[in-house]
Design an enzyme around this catalytic site. Sequence first.
Site, PDB file in Angstrom:
ATOM      1  N   HIS A   1       0.817  -1.218   0.000  1.00 25.92           N
ATOM      2  CA  HIS A   1       0.000   0.000   0.000  1.00 25.92           C
ATOM      3  C   HIS A   1       0.850   1.267   0.000  1.00 25.92           C
ATOM      4  O   HIS A   1       0.361   2.347  -0.314  1.00 25.92           O
ATOM      5  CB  HIS A   1      -0.983   0.000   1.188  1.00 25.92           C
ATOM      6  CG  HIS A   1      -0.377   0.303   2.521  1.00 25.92           C
ATOM      7  ND1 HIS A   1      -0.094  -0.663   3.463  1.00 25.92           N
ATOM      8  CD2 HIS A   1       0.006   1.472   3.094  1.00 25.92           C
ATOM      9  CE1 HIS A   1       0.412  -0.098   4.543  1.00 25.92           C
ATOM     10  NE2 HIS A   1       0.484   1.191   4.350  1.00 25.92           N
TER      11      HIS A   1
ATOM     12  N   ASP B   1       0.111  -7.544   1.715  1.00 23.47           N
ATOM     13  CA  ASP B   1       0.610  -6.161   1.748  1.00 23.47           C
ATOM     14  C   ASP B   1       2.137  -6.112   1.729  1.00 23.47           C
ATOM     15  O   ASP B   1       2.760  -5.438   2.549  1.00 23.47           O
ATOM     16  CB  ASP B   1       0.061  -5.418   2.968  1.00 23.47           C
ATOM     17  CG  ASP B   1      -0.079  -3.915   2.697  1.00 23.47           C
ATOM     18  OD1 ASP B   1       0.499  -3.447   1.705  1.00 23.47           O
ATOM     19  OD2 ASP B   1      -0.764  -3.237   3.478  1.00 23.47           O
TER      20      ASP B   1
ATOM     21  N   SER C   1       4.584   2.412   7.893  1.00 26.88           N
ATOM     22  CA  SER C   1       4.317   1.229   7.086  1.00 26.88           C
ATOM     23  C   SER C   1       5.530   0.854   6.256  1.00 26.88           C
ATOM     24  O   SER C   1       6.149   1.692   5.628  1.00 26.88           O
ATOM     25  CB  SER C   1       3.144   1.485   6.153  1.00 26.88           C
ATOM     26  OG  SER C   1       1.964   1.640   6.863  1.00 26.88           O
TER      27      SER C   1
END
Length: 507
Positions: free
Chosen positions: A71, A102, A183
């Site tokens: 993402h 992911d 992230s």
Amino acid sequence: MFRAQRTFFVACACVVLLLVTTTDSNAQLTLVDLTKKVKESVVQIEIETSAGKAAGTGYVVNQSMVVTNQHVIEDASKVELVFPDMTRIQAKGALHVDADRDIAVIAVPTGAKMNPIAISKAYPEQGLDVAAYGNPGGGGFSVSKGIVSAIRDKESLRQVDEGLSVFEGVWIQTDAPISPGNSGGPLVDYTGTVIGMNTWAYTKEGFQGFNFAISCVDILAAIEKAKSAKLIAFADVSPPKPKTSNAPRPDKSTLLGKIVSQIEYAVKQLPDNALPHIESGDIEYAFPTTSVTSIKTGQIARLRGLTTIIQVLDEGILMKLGSTKCMAIHPNLNAAEFRAKFGDRPIFDVLTDDVYLIGKPTAYTTVVGTTSYYYEIFPLNGVVPINQLKSIVEEEYTRREIEAAKAEELRRQAEAQKQATLKKNRYSGAAEKLRRTFVDSTGDFKIDAFAIKMTVFSVTLMTAEDKREIEVPLNKLSRLDRDWLSGKALLIKSGGDKIKEYLLNQE
């Protein structure tokens, strides 16, 4: 649907959870020393999209790859990697992308100082002390600490929230704080080994420290696939988005919301040829037939079978399905008109196939004065607006297209892996035929190498240890080596270049 569920959890735009371990010792580091060690491997990722700029995190796993979250690079038109020494390199694409877990593996062009970090081959133990590293808010390198709270798979996540079952793989739950920008960063143990990659936080009211990192085992699997993959341009990384509709989503707590929610779930199990029926309003195709003997108050059920219409009353149609009596409440029923047309006698063997909301059992007095019971049932066909049904079906078609594309990509990757393995096996055997411990004419110098090119006067060797090329005059080699090379001349001439390429591509 998935997009509605995502209000309860936040994908952090660039965090990797790394459990840090040293390569030659299991000694525990202090947080200060651990942070100094990990910092050398963490990369800031700056992204440009049509919506503007964003930031995330990645980390170096070998001399040509950086790992981050999918993402982080989704919808990116430009991805720039900022290394600890402030070297900036624009990445050209990814080698592997797994949206379900992911994970993205970014190809790194030459020119950067790469300091790979070790990744654990096994899941961490519950209670292990860990540190999460990243680039929260794009503000630079940062550290937070916590423990491994749990190890969760898809089913375990589903038990927390049905919406979390969209995630595949194994997830490391931690209370180490992570924020947007973290992230893709590493979650590490105190020996300096990555145990996971910071990915998202569950922010539903009442939950605290409920943060998740995709596991080290899933990360290693992605890296392995990336080794034999072709470069994917960032423009091709993002999967097509499900079509959205202007039709408002019903509140899941309402009756309509519950019906829509069940239809959304049901259409995922239906064959392609059933979807047009849902789209045209025949919602019975979305529900399996329910035995009338097992219905319960509040249930939404499809009742199908031969029915006896006992009596048509002003409040509804009293009928018997099997041995169970039901009162079908039809808002637009004109009982007098029905009785005038069909009479007052029971009507047998009427096929019923509809979806009903099951009401409560109700007592009534029969025509002979006895007490009996029936379930109130409310037909639901026509309750859900057609535009809502069309929206559900359109999203399902798109989901299936995405799944088909993923399956095709997996097939392509498997075929590429197969071909790479065949090529490796073919050239591996040929390379070994050209490998020898060469000795010079004095007998004092020896070298383990592959013969990859030969002329009338010299031979080019590639060392087995570090893949260096050395050109050696033939008269400097021993008589045995010259005779050996003479017998291999044809193989060297026909396959030397391919064998050289094969050797240089070996890890």
